[in-house]
Scaffold this active site. Sequence first.
Site, mmCIF file in Angstrom:
data_model
loop_
_atom_site.group_PDB
_atom_site.id
_atom_site.type_symbol
_atom_site.label_atom_id
_atom_site.label_comp_id
_atom_site.label_asym_id
_atom_site.label_seq_id
_atom_site.Cartn_x
_atom_site.Cartn_y
_atom_site.Cartn_z
ATOM 1 N N GLY A 1 33.199 38.768 36.122
ATOM 2 C CA GLY A 1 33.950 38.140 34.972
ATOM 3 C C GLY A 1 35.035 39.091 34.512
ATOM 4 O O GLY A 1 36.077 40.291 35.393
ATOM 5 N N GLY A 2 34.840 39.691 33.167
ATOM 6 C CA GLY A 2 34.818 40.474 31.928
ATOM 7 C C GLY A 2 35.383 41.786 32.969
ATOM 8 O O GLY A 2 37.068 41.976 33.116
ATOM 9 N N GLU B 1 24.094 32.634 37.908
ATOM 10 C CA GLU B 1 24.051 32.967 37.211
ATOM 11 C C GLU B 1 23.774 32.876 35.587
ATOM 12 O O GLU B 1 24.161 31.248 35.469
ATOM 13 C CB GLU B 1 25.717 33.163 37.115
ATOM 14 C CG GLU B 1 26.671 33.539 38.166
ATOM 15 C CD GLU B 1 28.303 33.484 37.292
ATOM 16 O OE1 GLU B 1 28.918 34.626 37.141
ATOM 17 O OE2 GLU B 1 29.248 32.108 37.037
ATOM 18 N N HIS C 1 30.905 26.778 38.433
ATOM 19 C CA HIS C 1 30.633 27.206 37.661
ATOM 20 C C HIS C 1 30.215 26.870 36.580
ATOM 21 O O HIS C 1 30.416 25.873 36.085
ATOM 22 C CB HIS C 1 32.429 28.503 37.932
ATOM 23 C CG HIS C 1 31.781 29.736 36.386
ATOM 24 N ND1 HIS C 1 31.925 29.691 35.185
ATOM 25 C CD2 HIS C 1 31.839 30.575 36.842
ATOM 26 C CE1 HIS C 1 31.925 30.736 34.814
ATOM 27 N NE2 HIS C 1 31.373 31.499 35.554
ATOM 28 N N TRP D 1 38.480 35.613 37.570
ATOM 29 C CA TRP D 1 39.397 35.775 37.072
ATOM 30 C C TRP D 1 39.975 34.967 35.530
ATOM 31 O O TRP D 1 40.396 35.170 34.217
ATOM 32 C CB TRP D 1 40.959 36.001 37.306
ATOM 33 C CG TRP D 1 41.317 37.785 37.845
ATOM 34 C CD1 TRP D 1 40.231 38.833 37.913
ATOM 35 C CD2 TRP D 1 41.960 37.993 38.530
ATOM 36 N NE1 TRP D 1 40.619 39.564 38.800
ATOM 37 C CE2 TRP D 1 42.068 39.229 38.756
ATOM 38 C CE3 TRP D 1 43.921 37.622 38.873
ATOM 39 C CZ2 TRP D 1 42.682 39.935 40.231
ATOM 40 C CZ3 TRP D 1 44.443 37.807 39.608
ATOM 41 C CH2 TRP D 1 44.499 39.644 40.173
HETATM 42 P P1 PGA Z 1 30.458 38.245 33.423
HETATM 43 O O1 PGA Z 1 31.523 36.751 34.126
HETATM 44 O O2 PGA Z 1 31.235 38.804 33.703
HETATM 45 O O3 PGA Z 1 31.911 38.331 32.482
HETATM 46 O O4 PGA Z 1 29.314 38.133 32.727
HETATM 47 C C1 PGA Z 1 31.109 36.373 35.029
HETATM 48 C C2 PGA Z 1 31.122 34.557 35.158
HETATM 49 O O5 PGA Z 1 31.608 33.937 34.656
HETATM 50 O O6 PGA Z 1 30.840 34.751 36.586
#
Ligand code: PGA
Length: 248
Positions: free
Chosen positions: A234-235, A170, A100, A12
């Site tokens: 994320g989003g 990522e 992250h 989040w």
């Molecule tokens: P996102 O973010 O799904 O909004 O691209 C992923 C993350 O940063 O863990």
Amino acid sequence: MGEHSFLYVANWKMQLNYRQALEFCQKNKEGFSKLAGAEDSEIILCPSFDVLHTVAQLFKDSNVIIGAQTCSSHVPGAYTGEVSAQSLDQIGCRYCIVGHSERRLYCTETDQDIAHKIERLLDRGIIPLVCVGETRGQFERKETETVIKRQVSSAFKAAQGAPQFCIAYEPIWAIGTGDVPTNDSVQSVFEQINMLAHAIIPDVQIALLYGGSINDSNAADLKKIQGIGGFLIGGASLDFQKFEKIVT
Ligand code: PGA
């Protein structure tokens, strides 16, 4: 972290304030609990520190798992503003995201800091979920392998003897952009991580996650990546309907 379960980690970030996070949880408590009831998936919610304990309490009678977004690299002591792995353990966190790219960038976290965080977490029996990935420039210069090797090797050296470990690949250029890498390229990064991991800690049980612009329309395809053990979202994790579609 069961050997055959797929992890859905909701990051989040700092998108919700205290009240919004509570409202979101209260509104979707039943929905999240139901998703977490499936045998082959784990739902891991990672709220910000302010609301972590409250969310953990709210879901304590369900299979929803709580994780943190970071922790201190220090043992408890005079470190103003920090939160220890010990506190996360007492709150009931089973996982903690570490390294992250937003923390590497905005909080200047180094591989060394991340290694210390991993040690603190493992001391408390919390599973580290370490994020690795290259920038767009590194990707274009074909430096992905070098970047992954540096980040992953440092993480695994700190994880000697760890029974369980998660790595989320990522690519930074895929976070929040709508761009996603091909399944083949994620798979080859996974293969590289597996090799590095088992060379350093032979018996570790490792879950490999993908993260970056996962949504309800690309999730089914991304699930086909060979060796994938979960998603870091994320989003789309802030919209229950989208999150539910990703999981089911
Ligand atoms: P996102 O973010 O799904 O909004 O691209 C992923 C993350 O940063 O863990």
